[in-house]
Design a protein around this motif. Structure first.
Motif, PDB file in Angstrom:
ATOM      1  N   SER A   1       0.805  -1.221   0.000  1.00  0.00           N
ATOM      2  CA  SER A   1       0.000   0.000   0.000  1.00  0.00           C
ATOM      3  C   SER A   1       0.839   1.273   0.000  1.00  0.00           C
ATOM      4  CB  SER A   1      -0.922   0.010   1.229  1.00  0.00           C
ATOM      5  OG  SER A   1      -0.152  -0.003   2.425  1.00  0.00           O
ATOM      6  N   LEU A   2       2.136   1.157   0.260  1.00  0.00           N
ATOM      7  CA  LEU A   2       3.009   2.329   0.308  1.00  0.00           C
ATOM      8  C   LEU A   2       3.480   2.674  -1.105  1.00  0.00           C
ATOM      9  CD1 LEU A   2       5.162   1.491   3.467  1.00  0.00           C
ATOM     10  CD2 LEU A   2       3.255   3.105   3.302  1.00  0.00           C
ATOM     11  N   LYS A   3       2.960   3.745  -1.664  1.00  0.00           N
ATOM     12  CA  LYS A   3       3.289   4.109  -3.045  1.00  0.00           C
ATOM     13  C   LYS A   3       4.736   4.592  -3.198  1.00  0.00           C
ATOM     14  CE  LYS A   3      -1.476   5.401  -4.208  1.00  0.00           C
ATOM     15  NZ  LYS A   3      -1.713   4.142  -4.919  1.00  0.00           N
ATOM     16  N   SER A   4       5.343   5.032  -2.110  1.00  0.00           N
ATOM     17  CA  SER A   4       6.720   5.527  -2.175  1.00  0.00           C
ATOM     18  C   SER A   4       7.751   4.427  -1.963  1.00  0.00           C
ATOM     19  CB  SER A   4       6.935   6.620  -1.123  1.00  0.00           C
ATOM     20  OG  SER A   4       6.732   6.115   0.177  1.00  0.00           O
ATOM     21  N   VAL A   5       7.288   3.182  -1.858  1.00  0.00           N
ATOM     22  CA  VAL A   5       8.191   2.048  -1.630  1.00  0.00           C
ATOM     23  C   VAL A   5       8.142   1.104  -2.828  1.00  0.00           C
ATOM     24  CG1 VAL A   5       8.641   0.023  -0.202  1.00  0.00           C
ATOM     25  CG2 VAL A   5       7.987   2.181   0.876  1.00  0.00           C
ATOM     26  N   LYS A   6       9.306   0.801  -3.366  1.00  0.00           N
ATOM     27  CA  LYS A   6       9.409  -0.127  -4.493  1.00  0.00           C
ATOM     28  C   LYS A   6      10.361  -1.255  -4.134  1.00  0.00           C
ATOM     29  CE  LYS A   6      11.081  -0.488  -9.256  1.00  0.00           C
ATOM     30  NZ  LYS A   6      11.761   0.229 -10.364  1.00  0.00           N
ATOM     31  N   CYS A   7       9.903  -2.493  -4.312  1.00  0.00           N
ATOM     32  CA  CYS A   7      10.745  -3.659  -4.039  1.00  0.00           C
ATOM     33  C   CYS A   7      11.660  -3.919  -5.234  1.00  0.00           C
ATOM     34  CB  CYS A   7       9.886  -4.891  -3.785  1.00  0.00           C
ATOM     35  SG  CYS A   7       8.845  -4.780  -2.320  1.00  0.00           S
ATOM     36  N   LEU A   8      12.956  -4.051  -4.979  1.00  0.00           N
ATOM     37  CA  LEU A   8      13.918  -4.361  -6.024  1.00  0.00           C
ATOM     38  C   LEU A   8      14.011  -5.874  -6.217  1.00  0.00           C
ATOM     39  CD1 LEU A   8      16.800  -1.906  -4.999  1.00  0.00           C
ATOM     40  CD2 LEU A   8      14.819  -1.468  -6.467  1.00  0.00           C
ATOM     41  N   GLY A   9      14.288  -6.285  -7.448  1.00  0.00           N
ATOM     42  CA  GLY A   9      14.480  -7.703  -7.715  1.00  0.00           C
ATOM     43  C   GLY A   9      13.257  -8.369  -8.306  1.00  0.00           C
TER      44      GLY A   9
ATOM     45  N   LEU B   1      13.213   3.717  -1.604  1.00  0.00           N
ATOM     46  CA  LEU B   1      12.304   4.639  -0.927  1.00  0.00           C
ATOM     47  C   LEU B   1      12.275   5.952  -1.701  1.00  0.00           C
ATOM     48  CD1 LEU B   1      13.392   3.985   2.767  1.00  0.00           C
ATOM     49  CD2 LEU B   1      11.673   2.787   1.404  1.00  0.00           C
ATOM     50  N   ILE B   2      11.246   6.126  -2.502  1.00  0.00           N
ATOM     51  CA  ILE B   2      11.141   7.290  -3.369  1.00  0.00           C
ATOM     52  C   ILE B   2      10.904   8.548  -2.540  1.00  0.00           C
ATOM     53  CG2 ILE B   2       9.874   8.311  -5.298  1.00  0.00           C
ATOM     54  CD1 ILE B   2       9.149   5.392  -6.106  1.00  0.00           C
TER      55      ILE B   2
ATOM     56  N   ARG C   1       4.701  -2.676  10.081  1.00  0.00           N
ATOM     57  CA  ARG C   1       3.928  -1.605  10.706  1.00  0.00           C
ATOM     58  C   ARG C   1       4.818  -0.421  11.078  1.00  0.00           C
ATOM     59  NH1 ARG C   1       2.297  -3.052  15.441  1.00  0.00           N
ATOM     60  NH2 ARG C   1       2.817  -5.273  15.502  1.00  0.00           N
ATOM     61  N   ALA C   2       6.031  -0.733  11.536  1.00  0.00           N
ATOM     62  CA  ALA C   2       6.968   0.329  11.889  1.00  0.00           C
ATOM     63  C   ALA C   2       7.335   1.157  10.671  1.00  0.00           C
ATOM     64  CB  ALA C   2       8.215  -0.281  12.525  1.00  0.00           C
ATOM     65  N   LEU C   3       7.627   0.481   9.571  1.00  0.00           N
ATOM     66  CA  LEU C   3       8.013   1.201   8.359  1.00  0.00           C
ATOM     67  C   LEU C   3       6.858   2.032   7.830  1.00  0.00           C
ATOM     68  CD1 LEU C   3      10.228   1.790   6.324  1.00  0.00           C
ATOM     69  CD2 LEU C   3       9.501  -0.217   5.012  1.00  0.00           C
TER      70      LEU C   3
ATOM     71  N   ILE D   1       7.041   6.097   7.260  1.00  0.00           N
ATOM     72  CA  ILE D   1       6.786   6.668   5.923  1.00  0.00           C
ATOM     73  C   ILE D   1       5.590   7.616   5.971  1.00  0.00           C
ATOM     74  CG2 ILE D   1       6.123   6.157   3.561  1.00  0.00           C
ATOM     75  CD1 ILE D   1       8.975   5.362   4.128  1.00  0.00           C
ATOM     76  N   ASN D   2       4.533   7.200   6.622  1.00  0.00           N
ATOM     77  CA  ASN D   2       3.302   8.001   6.644  1.00  0.00           C
ATOM     78  C   ASN D   2       3.401   9.244   7.534  1.00  0.00           C
ATOM     79  OD1 ASN D   2       1.943   6.295   4.888  1.00  0.00           O
ATOM     80  ND2 ASN D   2       1.207   4.980   6.536  1.00  0.00           N
ATOM     81  N   SER D   3       4.376   9.255   8.447  1.00  0.00           N
ATOM     82  CA  SER D   3       4.495  10.388   9.358  1.00  0.00           C
ATOM     83  C   SER D   3       5.363  11.504   8.785  1.00  0.00           C
ATOM     84  CB  SER D   3       5.109   9.935  10.696  1.00  0.00           C
ATOM     85  OG  SER D   3       6.456   9.521  10.522  1.00  0.00           O
ATOM     86  N   GLU D   4       6.052  11.231   7.698  1.00  0.00           N
ATOM     87  CA  GLU D   4       6.956  12.247   7.133  1.00  0.00           C
ATOM     88  C   GLU D   4       6.253  13.068   6.056  1.00  0.00           C
ATOM     89  OE1 GLU D   4      10.672  10.597   5.892  1.00  0.00           O
ATOM     90  OE2 GLU D   4      11.362  10.403   7.950  1.00  0.00           O
TER      91      GLU D   4
END
Length: 380
Positions: free
Chosen positions: A288-296, A311-312, A371-373, A377-380
């Protein structure tokens, strides 16, 4: 602490690793092969036990073809510097760790030319990509079994078979796969295998090794005391003595025995399945995090237990610091000593945030990390 940096060094270690290490230090930490007394013989027997366990794990017929090193990097340097000569061509990929990239570049001073096979968008190599770079001077191909950034597992059996038919040496860097992915040096047509003891094999730091197929001659990078042929000014010409000068890290090797017993008793396939399942869970919970992309590779079954995130618009090092300080979670940020792979994935400037669960991590820990990540991400 929730430790998710097993791609660097596995932690915690199985109890048997601590027991073997301490037993060695307390009762027989002598020099193997440096005497006929009881403690020296016990040391020699422990080193032979480690060789036979490694031979079982990697399907090696002759345990004496395994030499111990202080880490995987040392093994890779032996294979590269001890074989390649002026006029030879070497093929590596554009995904390699500095443990291969740097010695390959240094060999240019000795007249060795390095050519680069290009991985696909997911960081995966194919036999065709390797074959495109082969020249009449190609002496060796050296490739990682799996990427420490993208996590993708390369088809080494297919590549190895193609190279064996062409008479080209094949060296495999098993830094991310030894103990985590099945390896059969015969079926995979591997001529030289370099591996660490402190990652998937669950042993102490300062351990590793190299396997060299019979009929291949390697020049040692160091020479000196071996306990054998002491009357000769020349280094012994047989393994493992040829590559094991000086006092070996016996307590580390004893601990490695414990790690190997753990891996063999639990099964490489089961360990791999557990680690990949945790990575699959993490990737799913971060979708659900649009600013996170998994590599590989998108197909999680084609990778080891390594999940690196781009982390975009965010700084991976900053996020890793927050995870450590505020959530007691250990991950790794940066280039992971693999600038070629970072460039391939387009993250050379800031690097990536890498999660690498191990055999002792749990689904609950992955849920907490996700959940931590998300919170950060959502707090910044």
């Amino acid at each position: 602490m929730i430790y998710l940096d097993n791609g660097a060094t596995s932690f915690p270690k199985p109890r048997i690793v601590h027991e073997e290490y301490e037993r060695c230090m307390r009762f027989y930490a002598a020099n193997a092969g440096r005497g006929a007394h009881k403690l020296s013989m016990m040391a020699a027997e422990k080193m032979w036990e480690a060789r036979t366990l490694l031979a079982t794990l990697f399907h090696i017929a002759l345990p004496e073809r395994i030499a111990f090193t202080e880490n995987c990097t040392a093994g890779l340097n032996i294979g590269l510097r001890g074989i390649l000569k002026s006029g030879d061509d070497l093929i590596i990929s554009d995904m390699e760790h500095n443990s291969v990239y740097r010695p390959a570049m240094a060999l240019a001073k000795n007249g060795v030319k390095t050519l680069f096979a290009v991985a696909d968008a997911e960081g995966m190599l194919s036999p065709q990509a390797i074959e495109k770079q082969i020249t009449p001077r190609t002496r060796m191909v050296c490739l990682q079994h799996a990427s420490n950034v993208g996590g993708g597992i390369n088809p080494i059996a297919e590549i190895g078979k193609m190279l064996r038919e062409k008479g080209i040496l094949f060296m495999v860097d098993a830094a991310q796969t030894a103990g985590c992915v099945p390896i059969d040096v015969e079926k995979d047509c591997i001529d030289i295998l370099a591996f660490p003891g402190h990652k998937g094999l669950l042993g102490p730091q300062g351990t590793g090794g190299i396997y060299i197929r019979p009929s291949i001659s390697v020049e040692p990078l160091t020479s000196g005391g071996t306990g054998s042929e002491s009357e000769s000014p020349a280094q012994p010409d047989f393994l493992p003595d040829r590559l094991e000068s000086g006092t070996q890290n016996l307590p580390g090797i004893a601990g490695l025995c414990g790690g190997l017993r753990y891996v063999l008793s639990h099964g490489v396939e089961a360990i791999s399945r557990h680690e990949v399942e945790l990575c699959t869970q993490l990737a799913s919970e971060l979708q659900s995090l649009k600013s996170v992309k998994c590599l590989g590779p998108a197909d999680m079954q084609k990778r080891v237990g390594v999940l690196s995130l781009q982390l975009i618009g965010k700084d991976p090092s900053t996020i890793a610091g927050i995870l450590n300080k505020n959530y007691n979670i250990a991950v790794r940020a940066g280039l992971h000593c693999a600038p070629l792979a970072a460039a391939h994935f387009g993250v050379l400037q800031n690097g990536s945030l890498r999660f690498s669960p191990g055999v002792f991590n749990t689904s609950a820990e992955i849920d907490y990390a996700a959940r931590a990540l998300r919170e950060i991400i959502n707090s910044e």
